[in-house]
Design a protein around this motif. Structure first.
Motif, PDB file in Angstrom:
ATOM      1  N   HIS A   1       0.831  -1.203   0.000  1.00 25.87           N
ATOM      2  CA  HIS A   1       0.000   0.000   0.000  1.00 25.87           C
ATOM      3  C   HIS A   1       0.868   1.257   0.000  1.00 25.87           C
ATOM      4  O   HIS A   1       0.655   2.183  -0.791  1.00 25.87           O
ATOM      5  N   TYR A   2       1.845   1.295   0.878  1.00 30.48           N
ATOM      6  CA  TYR A   2       2.701   2.471   0.946  1.00 30.48           C
ATOM      7  C   TYR A   2       3.553   2.632  -0.288  1.00 30.48           C
ATOM      8  O   TYR A   2       3.774   3.748  -0.745  1.00 30.48           O
TER       9      TYR A   2
ATOM     10  N   LYS B   1       2.781   1.901  -3.227  1.00 28.13           N
ATOM     11  CA  LYS B   1       1.925   2.373  -4.319  1.00 28.13           C
ATOM     12  C   LYS B   1       1.414   3.791  -4.088  1.00 28.13           C
ATOM     13  O   LYS B   1       1.331   4.576  -5.022  1.00 28.13           O
ATOM     14  N   CYS B   2       1.033   4.104  -2.897  1.00 27.80           N
ATOM     15  CA  CYS B   2       0.254   5.326  -2.676  1.00 27.80           C
ATOM     16  C   CYS B   2       0.877   6.343  -1.726  1.00 27.80           C
ATOM     17  O   CYS B   2       1.085   7.485  -2.100  1.00 27.80           O
ATOM     18  N   MET B   3       1.115   5.912  -0.526  1.00 29.62           N
ATOM     19  CA  MET B   3       1.414   6.870   0.524  1.00 29.62           C
ATOM     20  C   MET B   3       2.795   7.495   0.422  1.00 29.62           C
ATOM     21  O   MET B   3       2.964   8.672   0.704  1.00 29.62           O
TER      22      MET B   3
ATOM     23  N   LYS C   1       4.469   8.203  -2.232  1.00 25.32           N
ATOM     24  CA  LYS C   1       4.402   9.229  -3.276  1.00 25.32           C
ATOM     25  C   LYS C   1       3.726  10.490  -2.737  1.00 25.32           C
ATOM     26  O   LYS C   1       4.206  11.599  -2.941  1.00 25.32           O
ATOM     27  N   ARG C   2       2.618  10.317  -2.036  1.00 28.38           N
ATOM     28  CA  ARG C   2       1.914  11.480  -1.472  1.00 28.38           C
ATOM     29  C   ARG C   2       2.782  12.216  -0.467  1.00 28.38           C
ATOM     30  O   ARG C   2       2.783  13.441  -0.409  1.00 28.38           O
TER      31      ARG C   2
ATOM     32  N   ASP D   1      -7.373   4.367  -0.880  1.00 23.79           N
ATOM     33  CA  ASP D   1      -6.412   3.662  -1.719  1.00 23.79           C
ATOM     34  C   ASP D   1      -6.141   2.230  -1.279  1.00 23.79           C
ATOM     35  O   ASP D   1      -5.351   1.538  -1.908  1.00 23.79           O
TER      36      ASP D   1
END
Length: 114
Positions: A56-57, A59-61, A63-64, A105
């Motif tokens: 999850h991280y 893929k998403c977090m 980058k954010r 996400d």
């Protein structure tokens, strides 16, 4: 230096319950956290949660987070958090109310883990 509290969950079901509850109260009031042992959660499930959290991280977090650092001109912070253990910042609660809907996400495999 005092070691942080370690709570043996098995003690919550025997004559040591009062002492275990006191340790949990003290840990919450004075430490803000504690380690739990004998919780009954399988190693397989914990390994699966760790794997899915890291996915999850990745893929998403992460980058954010990097976008937020750049947007707020926090370049010095970015160099300090390269080796951050991402799952240690992941907070998911179910009781009394779940915050799953606040984490859009999360993949279906994470939401419906068995």
């Amino acid at each position: 230096m005092e070691a942080f509290p370690i709570v043996d969950m098995k003690k919550l079901n025997d004559e040591d319950r009062a002492a275990a509850m006191d340790m949990i109260r003290d840990a919450c009031e004075n430490w803000g956290f504690f380690e739990v042992m004998n919780h009954g959660i399988s190693h397989d499930l914990m390994d699966k949660v760790e794997k899915l959290t890291k996915e999850h991280y990745s893929k998403c977090m992460e980058k954010r987070f990097k976008e937020m650092v750049a947007r707020n001109s926090l370049d010095s912070v970015q160099s300090e958090v390269k080796d951050l253990d991402w799952e240690s910042t992941f907070f998911l609660r179910h009781l009394p109310d779940s915050n799953m809907s606040e984490l859009p996400d999360l993949g279906e495999d994470y939401r419906f883990m068995t």
